[in-house]
Write an enzyme that holds these catalytic residues in place. Sequence first.
Site, PDB file in Angstrom:
ATOM      1  N   HIS A   1       0.556  -0.755  -0.235  1.00 31.40           N
ATOM      2  CA  HIS A   1      -0.190  -0.098  -0.073  1.00 31.40           C
ATOM      3  C   HIS A   1       0.828   0.973   0.676  1.00 31.40           C
ATOM      4  O   HIS A   1       2.331   1.189   1.218  1.00 31.40           O
ATOM      5  CB  HIS A   1      -0.914  -0.052   1.411  1.00 31.40           C
ATOM      6  CG  HIS A   1      -2.129  -1.048   0.895  1.00 31.40           C
ATOM      7  ND1 HIS A   1      -2.475  -1.766   2.093  1.00 31.40           N
ATOM      8  CD2 HIS A   1      -2.797  -1.687  -0.018  1.00 31.40           C
ATOM      9  CE1 HIS A   1      -2.919  -2.778   1.457  1.00 31.40           C
ATOM     10  NE2 HIS A   1      -3.534  -2.519   0.511  1.00 31.40           N
TER      11      HIS A   1
ATOM     12  N   GLU B   1       1.285   3.985   3.223  1.00 29.28           N
ATOM     13  CA  GLU B   1       2.048   2.991   4.308  1.00 29.28           C
ATOM     14  C   GLU B   1       3.490   3.255   4.415  1.00 29.28           C
ATOM     15  O   GLU B   1       4.531   2.389   4.022  1.00 29.28           O
ATOM     16  CB  GLU B   1       1.446   1.750   4.519  1.00 29.28           C
ATOM     17  CG  GLU B   1       0.133   2.031   4.813  1.00 29.28           C
ATOM     18  CD  GLU B   1      -0.453   0.752   4.031  1.00 29.28           C
ATOM     19  OE1 GLU B   1      -0.017  -0.346   4.877  1.00 29.28           O
ATOM     20  OE2 GLU B   1      -2.036   0.279   4.199  1.00 29.28           O
TER      21      GLU B   1
ATOM     22  N   ARG C   1      -3.295   4.783  -1.944  1.00 34.91           N
ATOM     23  CA  ARG C   1      -3.035   3.861  -1.426  1.00 34.91           C
ATOM     24  C   ARG C   1      -2.759   2.437  -2.373  1.00 34.91           C
ATOM     25  O   ARG C   1      -1.975   1.373  -2.579  1.00 34.91           O
ATOM     26  CB  ARG C   1      -4.597   2.852  -0.671  1.00 34.91           C
ATOM     27  CG  ARG C   1      -4.861   1.499  -0.656  1.00 34.91           C
ATOM     28  CD  ARG C   1      -5.770   1.935   0.003  1.00 34.91           C
ATOM     29  NE  ARG C   1      -6.460   0.096   0.549  1.00 34.91           N
ATOM     30  CZ  ARG C   1      -6.403  -0.807   1.626  1.00 34.91           C
ATOM     31  NH1 ARG C   1      -5.531   0.128   3.053  1.00 34.91           N
ATOM     32  NH2 ARG C   1      -6.795  -1.821   1.347  1.00 34.91           N
TER      33      ARG C   1
ATOM     34  N   HIS D   1       2.650  -4.088   6.921  1.00 36.65           N
ATOM     35  CA  HIS D   1       1.536  -2.345   6.253  1.00 36.65           C
ATOM     36  C   HIS D   1       1.939  -1.446   7.699  1.00 36.65           C
ATOM     37  O   HIS D   1       2.702  -1.958   8.222  1.00 36.65           O
ATOM     38  CB  HIS D   1       0.700  -3.040   6.237  1.00 36.65           C
ATOM     39  CG  HIS D   1      -0.289  -3.890   4.997  1.00 36.65           C
ATOM     40  ND1 HIS D   1      -0.924  -3.024   4.276  1.00 36.65           N
ATOM     41  CD2 HIS D   1      -0.039  -5.204   5.030  1.00 36.65           C
ATOM     42  CE1 HIS D   1      -0.871  -4.435   3.210  1.00 36.65           C
ATOM     43  NE2 HIS D   1      -0.355  -5.636   3.718  1.00 36.65           N
TER      44      HIS D   1
ATOM     45  N   GLU E   1       0.326  -4.747  11.210  1.00 41.28           N
ATOM     46  CA  GLU E   1       0.001  -3.646  10.511  1.00 41.28           C
ATOM     47  C   GLU E   1       1.434  -2.723  12.136  1.00 41.28           C
ATOM     48  O   GLU E   1       1.516  -2.524  12.888  1.00 41.28           O
ATOM     49  CB  GLU E   1      -1.258  -3.261  11.404  1.00 41.28           C
ATOM     50  CG  GLU E   1      -2.207  -3.912  10.981  1.00 41.28           C
ATOM     51  CD  GLU E   1      -2.463  -2.935   9.053  1.00 41.28           C
ATOM     52  OE1 GLU E   1      -1.895  -1.632   8.971  1.00 41.28           O
ATOM     53  OE2 GLU E   1      -3.333  -3.173   8.888  1.00 41.28           O
TER      54      GLU E   1
HETATM   55  N1  ARG Z   1      -4.946  -3.477   6.447  1.00 40.99           N
HETATM   56  C1  ARG Z   1      -4.493  -4.346   5.935  1.00 40.99           C
HETATM   57  C2  ARG Z   1      -5.287  -4.359   4.253  1.00 40.99           C
HETATM   58  O1  ARG Z   1      -6.772  -4.071   4.044  1.00 40.99           O
HETATM   59  C3  ARG Z   1      -3.841  -5.910   5.942  1.00 40.99           C
HETATM   60  C4  ARG Z   1      -5.132  -6.561   6.220  1.00 40.99           C
HETATM   61  C5  ARG Z   1      -5.109  -8.573   6.819  1.00 40.99           C
HETATM   62  N2  ARG Z   1      -4.738  -9.294   5.885  1.00 40.99           N
HETATM   63  C6  ARG Z   1      -5.266  -9.774   4.421  1.00 40.99           C
HETATM   64  N3  ARG Z   1      -4.394 -10.230   4.179  1.00 40.99           N
HETATM   65  N4  ARG Z   1      -6.267  -8.858   4.094  1.00 40.99           N
HETATM   66  O2  ARG Z   1      -5.048  -4.968   3.798  1.00 40.99           O
HETATM   67 ZN    ZN Z   2      -2.135  -1.772   4.175  1.00 37.58          ZN
END
Ligand code: ARG
Ligand code: ZN
Length: 429
Positions: free
Chosen positions: A182, A185, A240, A310, A384
């Site tokens: 992303h 980030e 993003r 992330h 995260e």
């Molecule tokens: N916050 C991230 C997202 O929205 C990570 C989510 C966790 N992992 C996943 N496979 N979605 O992509």
């Molecule tokens: Zn992310």
Amino acid sequence: MKALLILFVLMNLDKLLKTGRCTETQDQILSITPKTQEQVDILKNVSTQYETALWQPVSPQYIKEETEVHLYVPANSSEIVKDLLQKHAITHGVLLANANELIEMQTRNGSTDPRSSSTFYERYHSLDDIYHWINRTQQENPNMVKTILIGSSYEKRPLYVLKLSINNRPNKKAMWIDCGIHAREWISPAFCLWFVQNSLSFYKLNQDITRILDNMDVYILPVMNPDGYHYTWTTNRMWRKNRSVSKSSNCIGVDLNRNFDANWCTEGASDEPCTEIYCGAFPESEPESQAVANFLRSHKDSVQFYLSIHSYSQMLLFPYSCTLDEAENHKDLLEMAQEAAQAIRRYYRNTYKYGSGAKTIYLAPGGSDDWAYNLGIKYSFTFELQDRGRYGFLLPPSLISRACNEALIAVKTIALKVIEKTKASASHP
Ligand code: ARG
Ligand code: ZN
């Protein structure tokens, strides 16, 4: 006392006047907690109709009562957004009043500021700088580092993986870390650079790093989404997704962490190109996700630990995110994440939540971690990093070292566990 009061008023006169007139000169991040369904609906509208960027939650569909929303509001939308909130009696706090200053601080390079005492790794770097760094790192460490070109981005930028490898033991195992899926980030690519630097400097000095590198090769992809990352440096700091052009819409970009083949585009992703969680036209439709998937498919016998970095919210997540079902080795994964979170607490006095993605944040199908897990990489995690919303995506450079060091201790904790577990299962099959 009276004199002090007058002095205070005088000193803040321009601020008082400005807030009175409601004309912001800076972009701001607002914190808003809707109390009723009506307020939820207004907020959903605000975040889709006006030029704002939702920081938390990731998509308006997740806005709900009594849950804090973080909204980036550019100066030129400030008046209209605040008027709307006021009209509907929605109260807000200001998380950051000076976003432009923070952005400036993040893009200022230490070399142009002679007073700065921070090192290369305590600053954020443009994509070009990162490409140069990759080159330099390989040249300076020819015995330990190789670069592998695994593909290219939609806009044809190279995707380089660094391979850290100390020796050539037969059947050597490996771990994978990717950063920068992303674009906004920024702490994520900074972590990948930090990790490489730390590994190269402390091999043979730090016991944990030594044990890890003696037992595993490490593959590091510092920027999985170079087009998006570049765009955040040049055009829109809050971007993003990647930058691919859609056939069916004028909106640009696919969420690469919804583009993998794990319950692809089910609940938690969107088939609407204008959303932040657009899953793409089909699984691995994007050159970036395809390059990663191809590489991992061809290395799945050696790679035992997959990690994706992330921000923000301070969580150590593992599969599944694409379903509420438990992973087959849920107990192991939970134990490892817990141990890593405890290490962060012990050494850095900071709190990280941990658990399966779907139960800890939200259903999010098509993620790289779930896909890697289903491929057979049984130790699969998404971290995260910092913070929990104080600065959000605009984490100041002075906080990079703390954020990276605590993540590093979590990576080490889990990597050592993986080595232990895979040794044990190799000796009693
Ligand atoms: N916050 C991230 C997202 O929205 C990570 C989510 C966790 N992992 C996943 N496979 N979605 O992509
Ligand atoms: Zn992310």
